[in-house]
Design a protein around this motif. Structure first.
Motif, mmCIF file in Angstrom:
data_model
loop_
_atom_site.group_PDB
_atom_site.id
_atom_site.type_symbol
_atom_site.label_atom_id
_atom_site.label_comp_id
_atom_site.label_asym_id
_atom_site.label_seq_id
_atom_site.Cartn_x
_atom_site.Cartn_y
_atom_site.Cartn_z
ATOM 1 N N VAL A 17 18.904 5.617 12.925
ATOM 2 C CA VAL A 17 17.544 5.661 13.439
ATOM 3 C C VAL A 17 16.622 6.140 12.326
ATOM 4 C CG1 VAL A 17 16.013 6.757 15.125
ATOM 5 C CG2 VAL A 17 18.313 6.061 15.803
ATOM 6 N N LEU A 18 15.510 5.450 12.161
ATOM 7 C CA LEU A 18 14.508 5.832 11.180
ATOM 8 C C LEU A 18 13.389 6.574 11.888
ATOM 9 C CD1 LEU A 18 16.021 3.606 9.658
ATOM 10 C CD2 LEU A 18 13.836 2.840 8.782
ATOM 11 N N SER A 19 12.891 7.633 11.270
ATOM 12 C CA SER A 19 11.703 8.295 11.794
ATOM 13 C C SER A 19 10.705 8.442 10.657
ATOM 14 C CB SER A 19 12.048 9.647 12.422
ATOM 15 O OG SER A 19 12.663 10.490 11.492
ATOM 16 N N ALA A 20 9.489 8.010 10.925
ATOM 17 C CA ALA A 20 8.416 8.053 9.942
ATOM 18 C C ALA A 20 7.099 8.270 10.675
ATOM 19 C CB ALA A 20 8.373 6.755 9.152
ATOM 20 N N SER A 21 6.094 8.714 9.941
ATOM 21 C CA SER A 21 4.782 8.930 10.556
ATOM 22 C C SER A 21 4.253 7.653 11.185
ATOM 23 C CB SER A 21 3.783 9.433 9.511
ATOM 24 O OG SER A 21 4.209 10.656 8.999
ATOM 25 N N CYS A 22 4.393 6.563 10.458
ATOM 26 C CA CYS A 22 4.023 5.251 10.974
ATOM 27 C C CYS A 22 5.299 4.424 11.100
ATOM 28 C CB CYS A 22 3.068 4.539 10.033
ATOM 29 S SG CYS A 22 1.389 5.148 10.114
ATOM 30 N N PRO A 23 5.542 3.832 12.262
ATOM 31 C CA PRO A 23 6.760 3.034 12.442
ATOM 32 C C PRO A 23 6.819 1.864 11.458
ATOM 33 C CG PRO A 23 5.590 3.324 14.524
ATOM 34 C CD PRO A 23 4.710 3.856 13.450
ATOM 35 N N LEU A 24 7.986 1.644 10.892
ATOM 36 C CA LEU A 24 8.212 0.522 9.987
ATOM 37 C C LEU A 24 8.995 -0.554 10.711
ATOM 38 C CD1 LEU A 24 9.480 2.361 6.788
ATOM 39 C CD2 LEU A 24 7.232 1.389 7.153
ATOM 40 N N ARG A 25 8.734 -1.777 10.375
ATOM 41 C CA ARG A 25 9.549 -2.876 10.876
ATOM 42 C C ARG A 25 10.398 -3.340 9.707
ATOM 43 N NH1 ARG A 25 9.825 -1.416 15.418
ATOM 44 N NH2 ARG A 25 8.041 -1.583 16.779
ATOM 45 N N ALA A 26 11.301 -2.483 9.280
ATOM 46 C CA ALA A 26 12.167 -2.786 8.143
ATOM 47 C C ALA A 26 13.301 -3.705 8.588
ATOM 48 C CB ALA A 26 12.731 -1.490 7.567
ATOM 49 N N ARG A 27 13.886 -4.361 7.633
ATOM 50 C CA ARG A 27 15.072 -5.188 7.865
ATOM 51 C C ARG A 27 16.254 -4.377 7.369
ATOM 52 N NH1 ARG A 27 17.836 -9.262 4.676
ATOM 53 N NH2 ARG A 27 18.772 -10.778 6.071
ATOM 54 N N ALA A 28 17.333 -4.349 8.127
ATOM 55 C CA ALA A 28 18.519 -3.589 7.731
ATOM 56 C C ALA A 28 19.728 -4.505 7.653
ATOM 57 C CB ALA A 28 18.779 -2.457 8.716
ATOM 58 N N THR A 29 20.432 -4.417 6.529
ATOM 59 C CA THR A 29 21.667 -5.160 6.331
ATOM 60 C C THR A 29 22.709 -4.189 5.770
ATOM 61 O OG1 THR A 29 20.972 -5.806 4.112
ATOM 62 C CG2 THR A 29 20.517 -7.373 5.893
ATOM 63 N N LEU A 30 23.952 -4.628 5.713
ATOM 64 C CA LEU A 30 24.994 -3.802 5.124
ATOM 65 C C LEU A 30 25.201 -4.179 3.662
ATOM 66 C CD1 LEU A 30 27.767 -3.697 7.880
ATOM 67 C CD2 LEU A 30 26.028 -1.981 7.365
ATOM 68 N N CYS A 31 25.610 -3.182 2.890
ATOM 69 C CA CYS A 31 26.017 -3.440 1.512
ATOM 70 C C CYS A 31 27.215 -2.551 1.198
ATOM 71 C CB CYS A 31 24.867 -3.223 0.530
ATOM 72 S SG CYS A 31 24.225 -1.544 0.417
ATOM 73 N N CYS B 32 27.305 0.838 3.444
ATOM 74 C CA CYS B 32 25.977 1.452 3.531
ATOM 75 C C CYS B 32 24.976 0.508 4.192
ATOM 76 C CB CYS B 32 25.467 1.789 2.128
ATOM 77 S SG CYS B 32 26.611 2.759 1.135
ATOM 78 N N PHE B 33 23.864 1.084 4.638
ATOM 79 C CA PHE B 33 22.730 0.311 5.118
ATOM 80 C C PHE B 33 21.776 0.083 3.943
ATOM 81 C CE2 PHE B 33 23.672 1.939 9.438
ATOM 82 C CZ PHE B 33 23.480 0.775 10.162
ATOM 83 N N ALA C 228 0.821 -1.219 0.000
ATOM 84 C CA ALA C 228 0.000 0.000 0.000
ATOM 85 C C ALA C 228 0.853 1.266 0.000
ATOM 86 C CB ALA C 228 -0.920 -0.002 1.214
ATOM 87 N N TYR C 229 2.089 1.173 0.460
ATOM 88 C CA TYR C 229 2.948 2.354 0.521
ATOM 89 C C TYR C 229 3.414 2.802 -0.858
ATOM 90 C CZ TYR C 229 3.203 2.018 5.579
ATOM 91 O OH TYR C 229 2.893 1.991 6.901
ATOM 92 N N GLY C 230 3.627 1.862 -1.754
ATOM 93 C CA GLY C 230 4.066 2.201 -3.098
ATOM 94 C C GLY C 230 5.465 2.793 -3.116
ATOM 95 N N PRO C 231 5.817 3.479 -4.208
ATOM 96 C CA PRO C 231 7.175 4.009 -4.365
ATOM 97 C C PRO C 231 7.501 5.178 -3.427
ATOM 98 C CG PRO C 231 5.799 4.655 -6.212
ATOM 99 C CD PRO C 231 4.989 3.719 -5.383
ATOM 100 N N GLU C 232 6.507 5.774 -2.801
ATOM 101 C CA GLU C 232 6.745 6.918 -1.921
ATOM 102 C C GLU C 232 7.207 6.525 -0.521
ATOM 103 O OE1 GLU C 232 3.580 6.593 -3.403
ATOM 104 O OE2 GLU C 232 4.283 7.689 -5.162
ATOM 105 N N LEU C 233 7.257 5.243 -0.237
ATOM 106 C CA LEU C 233 7.592 4.784 1.107
ATOM 107 C C LEU C 233 8.870 5.419 1.634
ATOM 108 C CD1 LEU C 233 7.375 2.914 3.576
ATOM 109 C CD2 LEU C 233 8.596 1.202 2.244
ATOM 110 N N ASN D 260 8.504 -5.698 -0.618
ATOM 111 C CA ASN D 260 9.278 -5.859 -1.854
ATOM 112 C C ASN D 260 10.081 -4.611 -2.194
ATOM 113 O OD1 ASN D 260 8.301 -8.436 -2.262
ATOM 114 N ND2 ASN D 260 6.518 -7.726 -3.400
ATOM 115 N N SER D 261 10.218 -3.703 -1.256
ATOM 116 C CA SER D 261 10.880 -2.435 -1.506
ATOM 117 C C SER D 261 12.166 -2.340 -0.677
ATOM 118 C CB SER D 261 9.927 -1.307 -1.112
ATOM 119 O OG SER D 261 10.526 -0.059 -1.276
ATOM 120 N N SER D 262 13.175 -1.642 -1.214
ATOM 121 C CA SER D 262 14.398 -1.440 -0.447
ATOM 122 C C SER D 262 14.968 -0.054 -0.743
ATOM 123 C CB SER D 262 15.431 -2.526 -0.741
ATOM 124 O OG SER D 262 15.917 -2.397 -2.054
#
Length: 149
Positions: A53-67, A105-106, A28-33, A112-114
């Protein structure tokens, strides 16, 4: 999405209740996430730690890895670093025992978005100054990247 209902009573300083209806629907977030998320770097090279630290209107439970970013260019590929999943607590992502580097980088993933965020990217990789001495032109090149000859 921009939908973030808040409910409160009409009297002064009433508590507000916030609901994030699309929390479990990443599509539902689409490309604007990622454009709606703010990234704050709290890394400490003296502690061999990368933290963001991530700050967003709605908290995300994103996965973070290094690249590892091939080049400084924004469109350059970023290759995954094996076994580098960051621990997360209250939207703070941390990896210990990491040598901080401008190309490290993180990569944040949600559904399906990164998004790749490189917190230690220098303004420029090199600088040049010009001076003249008589009929000679002197160029002085300086770089924050170690040179190999």
């Amino acid at each position: 999405p921009a939908l973030l209902p808040q409910a409160s009573y009409p009297h002064h300083d009433s508590p507000r209740s916030k609901r994030c209806p699309f929390r479990d629907q990443p599509a539902a977030y689409g490309p604007e996430l990622w454009s709606s998320v703010r990234f704050h770097d709290y890394s400490a090279s003296s502690k061999d730690q990368m933290a963001m630290v991530l700050s967003a209107s709605c908290p995300l439970r994103a996965r973070a890895t290094l690249c590892w970013k091939e080049a400084v260019a924004e469109a350059a590929p970023c290759h995954d670093v094996p076994n580098s999943t960051a621990s997360e607590e209250e939207q703070a992502y941390t990896l210990d025992k990491v040598d901080v580097h401008p190309q490290l980088c993180f990569r944040f993933s949600y559904g399906n978005s990164s998004h790749v965020e490189c917190p230690h990217r220098p303004e420029t990789a090199w600088n040049v100054s010009v001076s003249t001495r008589g009929l000679q032109l002197h160029l002085r090149l300086t770089s924050s990247v170690p040179a190999a000859f």
